[in-house]
Design an enzyme around this catalytic site. Structure first.
Site, PDB file in Angstrom:
ATOM      1  N   HIS A 107       2.439   5.054  -4.588  1.00  0.00           N
ATOM      2  CA  HIS A 107       2.965   6.155  -5.514  1.00  0.00           C
ATOM      3  C   HIS A 107       3.325   5.768  -6.932  1.00  0.00           C
ATOM      4  O   HIS A 107       3.244   4.643  -7.224  1.00  0.00           O
ATOM      5  CB  HIS A 107       4.281   6.536  -4.656  1.00  0.00           C
ATOM      6  CG  HIS A 107       5.423   5.481  -4.423  1.00  0.00           C
ATOM      7  ND1 HIS A 107       6.164   4.931  -5.401  1.00  0.00           N
ATOM      8  CD2 HIS A 107       5.684   4.910  -3.372  1.00  0.00           C
ATOM      9  CE1 HIS A 107       6.807   4.156  -4.934  1.00  0.00           C
ATOM     10  NE2 HIS A 107       6.537   4.263  -3.552  1.00  0.00           N
ATOM     11  N   SER A 132       9.821   6.310  -2.823  1.00  0.00           N
ATOM     12  CA  SER A 132       9.561   5.021  -1.900  1.00  0.00           C
ATOM     13  C   SER A 132       8.490   5.799  -0.970  1.00  0.00           C
ATOM     14  O   SER A 132       8.329   6.999  -0.846  1.00  0.00           O
ATOM     15  CB  SER A 132      10.910   4.903  -1.076  1.00  0.00           C
ATOM     16  OG  SER A 132      10.553   4.370   0.337  1.00  0.00           O
ATOM     17  N   ARG A 148       8.465   5.641   2.134  1.00  0.00           N
ATOM     18  CA  ARG A 148       9.147   6.171   3.226  1.00  0.00           C
ATOM     19  C   ARG A 148       9.498   7.858   3.278  1.00  0.00           C
ATOM     20  O   ARG A 148       9.600   8.310   4.110  1.00  0.00           O
ATOM     21  CB  ARG A 148      10.639   5.528   3.674  1.00  0.00           C
ATOM     22  CG  ARG A 148      10.197   3.965   3.983  1.00  0.00           C
ATOM     23  CD  ARG A 148      11.702   3.149   4.102  1.00  0.00           C
ATOM     24  NE  ARG A 148      11.292   1.901   4.455  1.00  0.00           N
ATOM     25  CZ  ARG A 148      11.784   1.473   5.516  1.00  0.00           C
ATOM     26  NH1 ARG A 148      12.469   2.167   6.409  1.00  0.00           N
ATOM     27  NH2 ARG A 148      11.447   0.257   6.090  1.00  0.00           N
ATOM     28  N   GLY A 164      10.088  -4.000  -8.382  1.00  0.00           N
ATOM     29  CA  GLY A 164      10.863  -2.634  -8.722  1.00  0.00           C
ATOM     30  C   GLY A 164      12.440  -2.794  -8.435  1.00  0.00           C
ATOM     31  O   GLY A 164      12.798  -3.469  -7.508  1.00  0.00           O
ATOM     32  N   HIS A 169       5.018   2.301  -7.895  1.00  0.00           N
ATOM     33  CA  HIS A 169       3.979   1.187  -7.950  1.00  0.00           C
ATOM     34  C   HIS A 169       3.293   1.687  -9.283  1.00  0.00           C
ATOM     35  O   HIS A 169       2.924   0.517 -10.047  1.00  0.00           O
ATOM     36  CB  HIS A 169       2.975   1.385  -6.913  1.00  0.00           C
ATOM     37  CG  HIS A 169       3.403   1.201  -5.621  1.00  0.00           C
ATOM     38  ND1 HIS A 169       3.703   2.188  -4.370  1.00  0.00           N
ATOM     39  CD2 HIS A 169       4.011  -0.005  -4.995  1.00  0.00           C
ATOM     40  CE1 HIS A 169       4.173   1.679  -3.456  1.00  0.00           C
ATOM     41  NE2 HIS A 169       4.575   0.347  -3.660  1.00  0.00           N
ATOM     42  N   GLY A 179       0.964  -1.284  -0.119  1.00  0.00           N
ATOM     43  CA  GLY A 179       0.032   0.168   0.140  1.00  0.00           C
ATOM     44  C   GLY A 179       0.905   1.203  -0.049  1.00  0.00           C
ATOM     45  O   GLY A 179       2.051   1.088  -0.399  1.00  0.00           O
TER      46      GLY A 179
END
Ligand code: PAF
Length: 293
Positions: A39, A190, A192, A152, A42, A36
């Site tokens: 971004h 990412s 993060r 990825g 993905h 999930g």
């Protein structure tokens, strides 16, 4: 333009039932496994899957057994509504988002361990991480039975682990690597990145610059890994906000430390900016290997 919301299925039984119809009409299934917080990285996986497969399934599952720190798992926030809308925009056919108890109804006893490739880089610092990743991906493969699965290159070691797993266990699933998507300043996308403060976000591209320096050193003919690592570390040394966890040069397939660089290598690094850990990598080969390939 926003498309129709794809069905969101939460149980193994529902997803198997729904995909049986796709298989019955001879369609291929492409799986994009995610945790999930989707971004554009993905998005690139989904777009690639749409070009190759008849039915694109995105799994959204925050996998508890791949977190080496409990608080990271608990703090991992996703917005299912937003992720589903993003999937709709990209024409995803089905979202599989099981609750944890659906994939782990009882304490897990069987695990997939991929030796060697899991050992270095992140494997050294995140005990059990790749075992958790390989195990959940194996579960997803058994549930979805995709023809292809998309990963990825940003998570280069994860990609190598999944490739080794499917090869060694004779699984008839094509693993499709997709290039890292970067911000204009080089920072790899990412989930993060959203946790970075404005000041941390400003310095974050130093990781990519360090890897570029390492890659340039290889392209200039340097064949000693330690010299390449030294060149990359030098870039990070000038950035006091970044704490280096590792910089390694490994064989691009086996993920074993390269020593002397004679073929395709991956330069991988992890840094901490405050409480956020960022990873990235670049793959390259020495000039002589490039000429003969
Ligand atoms: O890359 C990720 O998001 C996860 O590690 C994966 C492959 C979905 C397994 O949980």
């Amino acid at each position: 333009m926003t498309g129709e919301q794809p069905p969101l299925l939460e149980t193994i039984e529902e997803v198997r039932g729904s995909l049986a119809a796709v298989r019955a009409r001879g369609g291929t299934i492409g799986l994009v496994p995610t945790m999930g917080a989707l971004h554009a990285g993905h998005g690139a996986l989904i777009e690639r899957a749409r070009r190759r497969d008849d039915c694109v399934v995105v799994s959204i599952f925050v996998n508890p057994i791949q977190f080496d720190r409990r608080q990271d798992y608990e703090a991992y926030a996703i917005d299912m509504g937003q992720d589903r809308r993003y999937c709709a925009e990209l024409g995803v056919d089905l979202v599989f988002a099981p609750p944890a108890a659906e994939l782990y109804p009882r304490p897990q006893r069987a695990f997939v361990e991929v030796a060697g490739v899991s050992e270095h880089l992140c494997g050294k610092f995140r005990p059990g991480h790749f075992r958790g990743v390989a195990t959940v991906v194996m579960k997803l493969f058994h549930i979805i039975e995709p023809r292809r699965a998309y990963f990825g290159e940003k998570d280069g070691q994860q990609l190598a682990v999944i490739r080794a797993m499917t090869r060694d266990l004779n699984m008839d699933i094509e693993i499709v690597p997709v290039s890292t998507v970067r911000e204009p300043d080089g920072l790899a996308l990412s989930s993060r990145n959203r946790r970075l403060s404005p000041a941390e976000r400003e310095i974050a591209p130093v990781l990519f610059r360090a890897l570029q320096r390492g890659r340039d050193t290889v392209l200039d003919g340097e064949s000693s890994s330690s010299e390449v690592i030294r060149a990359a570390a030098e870039v990070l040394r000038h950035c006091p906000g970044a704490r280096v966890e590792y910089i390694e040069v490994v064989d691009a397939d086996t993920m074993q430390p390269a020593g002397r660089i004679t073929g395709r290598v991956m330069i991988g690094a992890a840094i901490w900016l405050g409480a956020t850990r960022l990873i990235d990598n670049l793959v390259c080969e020495p000039p002589a290997a490039e000429r003969t390939s």
